[in-house]
Design a protein around this motif. Structure first.
Motif, short mmCIF file in Angstrom:
data_model
loop_
_atom_site.label_atom_id
_atom_site.label_comp_id
_atom_site.label_asym_id
_atom_site.label_seq_id
_atom_site.Cartn_x
_atom_site.Cartn_y
_atom_site.Cartn_z
N LYS A 133 0.83 -1.20 0.00
CA LYS A 133 0.00 0.00 0.00
C LYS A 133 0.88 1.26 0.00
CE LYS A 133 -3.69 2.26 2.52
NZ LYS A 133 -4.44 2.36 3.76
N GLN A 134 1.90 1.22 0.87
CA GLN A 134 2.79 2.37 0.99
C GLN A 134 3.50 2.66 -0.33
OE1 GLN A 134 5.33 1.71 4.39
NE2 GLN A 134 6.72 3.31 3.70
N GLU B 85 1.04 3.96 -3.03
CA GLU B 85 0.63 5.35 -2.88
C GLU B 85 1.77 6.32 -3.21
OE1 GLU B 85 -1.10 5.24 1.00
OE2 GLU B 85 -3.07 4.64 0.20
N PRO C 59 2.39 6.32 -7.84
CA PRO C 59 1.09 6.07 -8.48
C PRO C 59 1.19 5.56 -9.92
CG PRO C 59 1.44 8.42 -8.02
CD PRO C 59 2.58 7.69 -7.41
N TYR D 120 -8.00 -4.81 0.48
CA TYR D 120 -7.97 -3.68 1.40
C TYR D 120 -9.38 -3.28 1.79
CZ TYR D 120 -3.08 -3.29 0.18
OH TYR D 120 -1.77 -3.57 -0.01
N ILE E 137 -7.36 0.64 -3.99
CA ILE E 137 -6.27 1.57 -4.29
C ILE E 137 -6.14 1.58 -5.81
CG2 ILE E 137 -3.83 2.08 -3.91
CD1 ILE E 137 -3.98 0.31 -1.41
N ASP E 138 -5.98 2.78 -6.40
CA ASP E 138 -6.04 2.91 -7.86
C ASP E 138 -5.11 1.98 -8.62
OD1 ASP E 138 -7.98 4.75 -7.73
OD2 ASP E 138 -6.66 6.51 -7.89
N ASN E 139 -3.93 1.73 -8.06
CA ASN E 139 -2.94 0.96 -8.83
C ASN E 139 -2.60 -0.39 -8.19
OD1 ASN E 139 -1.85 2.49 -6.76
ND2 ASN E 139 0.13 2.73 -7.75
N ASN F 64 -7.76 -2.11 -11.42
CA ASN F 64 -7.63 -2.41 -10.00
C ASN F 64 -8.82 -3.21 -9.49
OD1 ASN F 64 -9.60 -0.49 -9.90
ND2 ASN F 64 -8.71 0.63 -8.18
#
Lengths: 365, 430
Positions: A116-117, A120, A123, A134, A144-146, A313
């Protein structure tokens, strides 16, 4: 003196050994060195957890997906970063971000925070994560978008395995136990438990499930995925309590159940994740069937999608319907399982796919 | 009792640096006449007295063997070796490329990355090295200090877990003002580890149970305690059923001075622990007693030192040091508790203490070396696809060579005299 003599002997033996292996033809001048096959320059990458790519379990199956994609020429040769410890997750994911990967696949919920980190912070990179979705505090998905989650409703397939186990049990007792009490493990056990209960309801029987109770969500666990001794002890206890079919849900140490069953004599195993008839061929004669979780297919499809420029995603949820989960062929037990049972299982599969029969688990997606 | 206690104390104060050497030679003759030192004692003595050169050469040798393994496991080398007799040069070229690229990648991942243009970014790999070294320093000290007192503390793992549990819980569940939060959580980590170590010390002191057995058992208890706690609602994240805790509250996070690097204030705590251990061993009465007990418990008893009390006390302190390692791990690096928070740190700590010859300075340097190996390993793996396990093999080889000094001497044809230390206890780098 004596020592140099021995050394010479060792060297001579080694030289002969090398020589026999070293007489091949050199490649032509100019050639060689290129990628194995396929012209794709899309490099898929993977970060495994501590199990590593040779764990005979979910890391290995996931990595096989990338190897398959490369073999079929869909992508270039994959890159792999294995983690030796939890503090390697972040650096490994960062290294892959630096390494021009087309898609970074991380394996297991342990890597969820690191993924996740990195997602973000970068991107433009594309990620996929195996076995994790998630969610927020109420359990609602927070995409999460990607990052593409690859998850599996294994309880659907485990339901069929539970039904089969109940039908095949001679003692009227079947068992399951888990490595650690985490949702990706208990989802198998829930399905197995319900499968047995369904058999009892349909046939008016009373086959018991040892090692797991879906209602209380309580059962037998090793506590980790590495303590083979404890795994064997749990298996022996369950066998002594009268179970004659065990489904261990514990990755590599599930093998301990096979060892115990073989020692006991007439007990059988239901393997999980892969078809145990092939992956645990040493014990193929006692493997009734396997609850297969198609991580390789899911990973391969995700890599193919990304290579073709169609990354999304949208979570992939493996079900009986899309064959993301399934039960393996009966192999050696083809003749021992009655046609009636086989037909019933096929029927149940259809009913689950059509939604006529609802199979539920708290851990389902 | 107090009378006899004063005497060595005074000696330690005015003898200063030489005191270790002076007292170390004293008990020896006594010991000879009474009984031969046990194998364990001799082993410990050999450990604490090897020379720096021997340590350095052990590392070199381990890296060389690591290079051979890298070469042997490389598919490109295999390909070239299959036609060795037609064109042998290819094999050697491939072997050289394989090993040199792997170690170059490791260097760039552990020390300096020459591909980066600013000094800050180029040195980020070294920050990674120090991040990995932080818990190893504190846990290494926990083992080293016990070594010096003649105890084999195999329990740093369990002590570290207890430290992480307590520090972690205070970190994510208790609201406290900034700074105070860090101090309280760090203290909790110390206490958690200290209690766990103290139990082993107390059992050893009162019942004579061997500390190796007791600490190994306590490791398991700690591991399962952590696994159990992570199944309870108090420790799990809300809305999840996974064995991981919520993140540390911002007030409990150890400050990270470098943007994009995980290096954190934990390093400072680890170094303070090293300074404290050095002071304890070289400048305090208590440390003097510990060393005397370590060199010869019989002589120490005769000199009026309470051996049981020393065992309990030293294990308490050792546990606390390991607890600090656990606290830095959870408050600085992972920022949440999970079942493998302790990794293999407690066991790597044993290696680090061996490599550091059980001296505080040596332990810090050895921990940095191990941190470098681990930080370099991830880069090496990503850039050259060399298996990360090579690093574990190198670490294991280092221990092997250190545990077998005659082997290293034979390989490098060192004279025994050159490596014989002057004074036990003052060998290594302290």
């Amino acid at each position: 003196m004596r020592r140099t003599h021995t050394m010479r002997l060792v060297a001579a033996v080694a030289a002969v050994g090398l020589a026999t292996a070293a007489c091949g033809e050199p490649p032509g001048e100019g050639g060689g060195g290129g990628q194995a096959n396929g012209e794709s320059d899309f490099v898929p990458c993977m970060v495994t957890d501590e199990g590593g790519p040779d764990d005979k379990s979910f890391n290995q199956t996931s990595y096989k997906g990338l190897l398959d994609a490369a073999e079929e020429g869909i992508t270039a040769k994959p890159r792999l970063a294995e983690s030796n410890a939890a503090s390697d997750y972040e650096p490994n994911v960062d290294q892959m971000v630096k390494a021009d990967c087309g898609l970074i696949v991380t394996v297991g919920f342990l890597l969820a925070d690191a993924t996740k980190q990195a997602a973000e912070a970068n991107p433009e990179e594309k990620f996929a994560i195996v076995d994790f979705l998630y969610t927020d505090k109420s359990g609602k998905p927070t995409p999460i978008d990607n990052v593409k989650p690859l998850v599996f409703n294994t309880h659907e397939a485990a339901f069929l395995a539970g039904y089969l186990a109940a039908a095949q049990s001679k003692t009227g007792k079947v068992a399951t136990w888990g490595g650690a009490k985490i949702p990706t493990v208990t989802i198998f056990m829930d399905g197995f438990y319900d499968g047995v209960q369904h058999y009892n309801k349909e046939k008016n029987k009373n086959v018991q499930v040892l090692g797991w109770n879906k209602k209380t969500q309580d059962g037998q666990f090793v506590g980790d995925f590495s303590n083979a001794n404890k795994a064997k002890q749990i298996s022996e206890n369950l066998l002594n309590d009268g179970a004659d079919i065990i489904m261990p849900v514990a990755g590599p140490i599930g093998e301990s159940a096979a060892v115990a069953a073989k020692e006991q004599g007439d007990a059988l195993i239901i393997w999980v994740d892969t078809d145990g008839y092939e992956s645990l061929s040493k014990y193929k004669d006692i493997i009734l069937t396997s609850v297969v979780k198609g991580m390789d297919v899911a990973v391969k499809d995700a890599a193919a999608e990304a290579a073709e420029g169609n990354f999304s995603n949208e979570p992939f949820i493996g079900t009986l319907e899309n064959e993301g989960v399934s039960i393996a062929p009966y192999h050696d037990f083809e003749d021992e399982i009655s046609d009636e049972t086989k037909q019933e299982i096929d029927q149940l599969r259809e009913q689950i796919i059509s939604g006529e029969l609802k199979v539920e688990s708290d851990a389902a997606f | 009792m107090t009378d006899q206690d004063e005497r060595p104390d005074a000696q330690a104060q005015d003898g200063g640096r030489d005191s270790a050497a002076a007292t170390a030679t004293e008990p020896k003759p006594d010991n000879r006449t009474e009984e031969e030192p046990s194998i364990g004692q001799r082993f410990l003595r050999e450990l604490t007295t090897g020379s720096t050169a021997l340590t350095f050469l052990s590392v070199v040798l381990a890296l060389l063997i690591g290079a051979i393994l890298i070469v042997v496991s490389d598919p490109d080398v295999h390909a070239a070796a299959s036609y060795f007799f037609s064109r042998p040069g290819d094999t050697f070229a491939a072997a050289w490329t394989s090993a040199s690229e792997a170690y170059a990648a490791m260097f760039s991942g552990a020390i300096i990355d020459f591909d980066e243009y600013t000094v800050g970014r180029a040195l980020r790999p070294f920050a990674d090295t120090l991040t990995y070294a932080t818990p190893l320093i504190a846990a290494g000290l926990a083992v080293a200090l016990a070594f010096r007192t003649g105890l084999l503390n195999i329990g740093a793992q369990g002590q570290l877990i207890l430290g992480a549990i307590l520090a972690g819980y205070i970190g994510f569940a208790v609201q406290l003002p900034p700074v105070i939060h860090i101090v309280v959580a760090m203290l909790a980590g110390f206490v958690g580890g200290a209690v766990w170590g103290g139990i082993a010390g107390l059992i050893k002191a009162t019942r004579g149970a061997h500390e190796v057995i007791v600490t190994i058992m306590l490791n398991y208890i700690a591991l399962f305690l952590l696994a159990y706690l992570l199944t309870t609602d108090a420790f799990q994240r809300e809305g999840e059923d996974l064995p991981r805790s919520p993140f540390m509250l911002p007030t409990a996070e150890l400050w990270r001075p470098i943007e994009g690097s995980r290096l954190n204030l934990g390093l400072l705590f680890a170094l303070l622990a090293a300074v404290y251990t050095w002071w304890l061993l070289n400048r305090s009465t208590m440390g003097f007693r510990f060393k005397a007990v370590g060199l010869n418990p019989h002589a120490a008893t005769t000199a009026g030192i309470s051996v049981p009390r020393s065992y309990t006390m030293v294990m308490f302190i050792c546990g606390g040091l390991a607890g600090i390692a656990g606290a830095t791990q959870v408050m600085g690096t992972s920022l949440h508790l999970h079942t493998s928070i302790a990794e293999q740190l407690g066991f790597d700590a044993i290696t680090v203490a061996l490599l550091g010859r059980s001296s505080p300075v040596g332990t810090v340097l050895a921990a940095i070396l191990f941190g470098a190996l681990r930080a370099g390993a991830t880069t090496m793996q990503a850039q050259t696809q060399t298996p990360i396990d090579i690093v574990l093999v190198v670490q294991a080889l280092i221990v092997l060579f250190i545990a077998a000094p005659p082997l290293v001497r034979a390989v490098f044809r060192l004279k025994v005299r050159a490596t014989t230390p002057v004074a036990p206890g003052s060998g290594g780098l302290a």
